[in-house]
Design a protein around this motif. Structure first.
Motif, PDB file in Angstrom:
ATOM      1  N   LYS A   1       3.612  11.869  -9.763  1.00 52.82           N
ATOM      2  CA  LYS A   1       2.675  12.943  -9.435  1.00 52.82           C
ATOM      3  C   LYS A   1       2.074  12.766  -8.046  1.00 52.82           C
ATOM      4  CE  LYS A   1       2.658  15.334 -13.324  1.00 52.82           C
ATOM      5  NZ  LYS A   1       2.975  16.764 -13.406  1.00 52.82           N
ATOM      6  N   LEU A   2       1.818  11.500  -7.662  1.00 56.82           N
ATOM      7  CA  LEU A   2       1.270  11.222  -6.333  1.00 56.82           C
ATOM      8  C   LEU A   2       2.351  11.254  -5.253  1.00 56.82           C
ATOM      9  CD1 LEU A   2      -1.182   8.246  -7.069  1.00 56.82           C
ATOM     10  CD2 LEU A   2      -1.763  10.651  -6.705  1.00 56.82           C
TER      11      LEU A   2
ATOM     12  N   THR B   1      -3.657   8.699 -13.764  1.00 55.74           N
ATOM     13  CA  THR B   1      -3.553   8.926 -12.321  1.00 55.74           C
ATOM     14  C   THR B   1      -4.927   8.949 -11.665  1.00 55.74           C
ATOM     15  OG1 THR B   1      -1.590  10.299 -12.693  1.00 55.74           O
ATOM     16  CG2 THR B   1      -2.609  10.435 -10.527  1.00 55.74           C
ATOM     17  N   SER B   2      -5.050   8.225 -10.559  1.00 53.76           N
ATOM     18  CA  SER B   2      -6.254   8.271  -9.728  1.00 53.76           C
ATOM     19  C   SER B   2      -5.810   8.665  -8.317  1.00 53.76           C
ATOM     20  CB  SER B   2      -6.950   6.911  -9.724  1.00 53.76           C
ATOM     21  OG  SER B   2      -6.159   5.950  -9.053  1.00 53.76           O
ATOM     22  N   LYS B   3      -6.686   8.532  -7.359  1.00 54.13           N
ATOM     23  CA  LYS B   3      -6.336   8.907  -5.986  1.00 54.13           C
ATOM     24  C   LYS B   3      -5.312   7.965  -5.372  1.00 54.13           C
ATOM     25  CE  LYS B   3     -10.675  11.246  -4.815  1.00 54.13           C
ATOM     26  NZ  LYS B   3     -11.850  11.258  -3.884  1.00 54.13           N
ATOM     27  N   THR B   4      -5.322   6.711  -5.801  1.00 55.14           N
ATOM     28  CA  THR B   4      -4.447   5.721  -5.172  1.00 55.14           C
ATOM     29  C   THR B   4      -3.459   5.062  -6.133  1.00 55.14           C
ATOM     30  OG1 THR B   4      -6.113   3.987  -5.510  1.00 55.14           O
ATOM     31  CG2 THR B   4      -6.154   5.167  -3.401  1.00 55.14           C
ATOM     32  N   ASN B   5      -3.709   5.130  -7.438  1.00 54.20           N
ATOM     33  CA  ASN B   5      -2.845   4.463  -8.413  1.00 54.20           C
ATOM     34  C   ASN B   5      -2.311   5.462  -9.434  1.00 54.20           C
ATOM     35  OD1 ASN B   5      -3.596   2.082  -7.120  1.00 54.20           O
ATOM     36  ND2 ASN B   5      -5.227   1.655  -8.576  1.00 54.20           N
ATOM     37  N   GLU B   6      -1.176   5.115 -10.008  1.00 52.70           N
ATOM     38  CA  GLU B   6      -0.588   5.987 -11.030  1.00 52.70           C
ATOM     39  C   GLU B   6       0.203   5.156 -12.034  1.00 52.70           C
ATOM     40  OE1 GLU B   6       2.278   9.949 -11.455  1.00 52.70           O
ATOM     41  OE2 GLU B   6       1.882   9.076  -9.480  1.00 52.70           O
TER      42      GLU B   6
ATOM     43  N   GLN C   1      -1.221   1.638  -4.308  1.00 48.67           N
ATOM     44  CA  GLN C   1      -1.225   1.803  -2.858  1.00 48.67           C
ATOM     45  C   GLN C   1      -2.635   1.535  -2.327  1.00 48.67           C
ATOM     46  OE1 GLN C   1      -0.821   5.824  -1.401  1.00 48.67           O
ATOM     47  NE2 GLN C   1      -1.398   6.698  -3.381  1.00 48.67           N
ATOM     48  N   ASN C   2      -2.666   1.023  -1.098  1.00 47.34           N
ATOM     49  CA  ASN C   2      -3.937   0.775  -0.406  1.00 47.34           C
ATOM     50  C   ASN C   2      -4.858  -0.181  -1.159  1.00 47.34           C
ATOM     51  OD1 ASN C   2      -3.090   2.622   1.575  1.00 47.34           O
ATOM     52  ND2 ASN C   2      -3.993   4.334   0.451  1.00 47.34           N
TER      53      ASN C   2
END
Length: 231
Positions: free
Chosen positions: A78-79, A97-102, A125-126
């Protein structure tokens, strides 16, 4: 008179040819539009009758109807952080799902072998700890109660850490085989994924024989196919 008949015949051929060309153009346009559509935008009746396309939630992750390898299609997170091969007989189970992880969970059932495959992957990520494989492997080992070592597989664009754990959840049941590890991007820092594939005999199976080597080939096919997006 012959000239007039010949002229009419030529005119008829031209008109017929023109109509055929227009029909072909229409068909080509229709085909191109169909190819441009993503599976989630298509009518399930027009898709292959397999879980990857017939399950509504799974269909959202499918990139296209193109078969990448026999029995495998392409999944995109999704990201849009990663892509990987996805078995046609597998379907979505859950996700986070969050802004940086999935995190993505999916399952498949092989009717011929009566073996269930449960998969979980978590994309990062990040996050600073992603660049420390040893720390990641400690985390993964702790989650899975694994005390062994990891095999390192290197490719051009990623490092793959791989291990196998045999688990007996019930003394009377046949053992399950869990393949676990971590994938780290070489092209970009702070980008990686942890994974776990568990193969078990179906609870309702009268006959079931595990083949760890065959299971390992499936896992390595999927994790080796993983590519990370440009974040």
């Amino acid at each position: 008179m012959k000239k007039i008949i010949l002229l009419c015949f030529c005119l008829l051929l031209a008109l017929t040819g023109g109509c055929s060309m227009n029909n072909n153009e229409k068909n080509n346009t229709k085909d191109n539009k169909t190819e441009a559509l993503k599976p989630k935008e298509m009518d399930p009746k027009d898709l292959r009758q397999v879980p990857a396309f017939q399950d509504e939630k799974t269909r959202e992750y499918m990139v296209s109807t193109k078969e990448e390898e026999p029995g495998y299609y392409l999944l995109e997170s999704k990201l849009k952080g990663f892509r990987m091969l996805f078995p046609e007989d597998a379907e979505y189970s859950d996700s986070e799902t969050s802004k940086t992880n999935e995190s993505l969970f999916f399952d498949s059932f092989n009717k011929k072998t009566n073996i269930v495959m449960n998969v979980s992957v978590k994309f990062y990520q990040n996050e600073s700890f992603i660049n420390e494989p040893e720390n990641m492997l400690d985390i993964i080992s702790g989650k899975n109660k694994y005390k062994g070592n990891f095999e390192k597989l290197e490719t051009k664009d990623k490092d793959i850490y791989f291990a196998l754990k045999q688990e007996n959840f019930d003394k009377e049941e046949k053992p399950s085989y869990i393949f676990l590890g971590y994938i780290k991007s070489k092209k970009q820092d702070y980008l990686g994924m942890e994974y776990s594939f568990m193969f078990s005999c179906s609870a309702n199976a009268n006959t079931c024989k595990q083949h760890p080597k065959e299971n390992e080939e499936i896992v390595k096919k999927i994790i080796n196919s993983t590519t990370f997006g440009d974040m």
